[in-house]
Design a protein around this motif. Sequence first.
Motif, short mmCIF file in Angstrom:
data_model
loop_
_atom_site.label_atom_id
_atom_site.label_comp_id
_atom_site.label_asym_id
_atom_site.label_seq_id
_atom_site.Cartn_x
_atom_site.Cartn_y
_atom_site.Cartn_z
N ASP A 46 0.83 -1.21 0.00
CA ASP A 46 0.00 0.00 0.00
C ASP A 46 0.86 1.26 0.00
OD1 ASP A 46 -2.12 -1.73 0.13
OD2 ASP A 46 -2.61 -1.31 2.23
N GLY A 48 3.44 1.75 -1.67
CA GLY A 48 3.97 2.00 -3.00
C GLY A 48 2.92 2.26 -4.06
N ASN A 49 1.62 2.13 -3.71
CA ASN A 49 0.56 2.39 -4.69
C ASN A 49 0.64 3.83 -5.19
OD1 ASN A 49 -0.34 -0.22 -4.28
ND2 ASN A 49 -2.48 0.37 -4.02
N VAL A 50 0.54 4.00 -6.49
CA VAL A 50 0.75 5.34 -7.08
C VAL A 50 -0.52 6.16 -7.18
CG1 VAL A 50 2.73 4.46 -8.37
CG2 VAL A 50 0.49 4.52 -9.46
N SER A 65 -0.89 7.01 -0.80
CA SER A 65 0.48 7.13 -0.29
C SER A 65 1.20 8.29 -0.99
CB SER A 65 1.24 5.82 -0.55
OG SER A 65 2.53 5.89 0.01
N HIS A 68 4.82 7.57 -2.44
CA HIS A 68 4.94 6.23 -3.02
C HIS A 68 6.24 6.05 -3.80
CE1 HIS A 68 2.65 8.73 -5.95
NE2 HIS A 68 3.47 8.17 -6.82
N ASN A 72 8.81 2.88 -3.38
CA ASN A 72 9.18 2.00 -4.49
C ASN A 72 10.68 2.03 -4.75
OD1 ASN A 72 6.56 1.04 -5.01
ND2 ASN A 72 6.05 2.90 -6.13
N PRO A 120 4.40 -1.44 -8.97
CA PRO A 120 3.46 -1.27 -7.86
C PRO A 120 2.17 -2.06 -8.10
CG PRO A 120 4.43 0.84 -8.48
CD PRO A 120 4.85 -0.15 -9.52
#
Length: 230
Positions: A46, A48-50, A65, A68, A72, A120
């Motif tokens: 979560d 790293g979610n863009v 996030s 992010h 990542n 991601p």
Amino acid sequence: MRSSPAATIGALCWVAAAPLFLTANVVVGLAWDDPAFSWANNNISDLGNVTCGVWDTTRPRYVCSPWHDTMNAAFVLTAALLIAGLVLTWRMWGQGKAVRWGRWLMAFGAAGLGLAGAFPADTNENMHLLGALFVFVCGNAGLLAAGCARNGTLPARLRPATLTLGVLGTAGSVLFIAQQGVGLGLGGMERVAVFPLQIWACYAGCLLYRTARRNRFRENRSTGEASSKR
């Protein structure tokens, strides 16, 4: 166990990997506002979610996030440090099937972190899940294999910690995949599955670096004693 300069650098790569990844988890999580990031309920992915929005049909949760990209990058850099440590310390491991299996499985486990960061979950879920599978299965299986290495090898010196972390990571992986939080929440259980490889690398790196420092001290003292006798 004699340590080359390359192996010493590899040891330092290992030492740096776990603190880097843990720091990224903490710092990027603190950047969340509404809702606040939860180590018990939110997955590592979560962070790293863009995009922002409700994520995961089986366990719906709002994910947003702001940092992010930082997370990542930490995934990828942690993977690079772990793999660099493996390559640079390769000759220090010793011989045997358990050693070979352990090294290669750990390498795939580390590569899985890199895949998870490069892809991601909300941009390429299949590749992200493949990376997660490498971390869960290969990384922890590598610890179990290394823990069975014969005496005289690097993993044998760390056998109690190696086997303990391997069992812990494997149990965490099974429970996380089965969606069982067992009091920690699924987010907490995922960390039980993911962190053991990095913790082991940090521990092994400290051991190798300390050994290299000790050997260097002894060599310098021997050289000084030889010079004083001339």
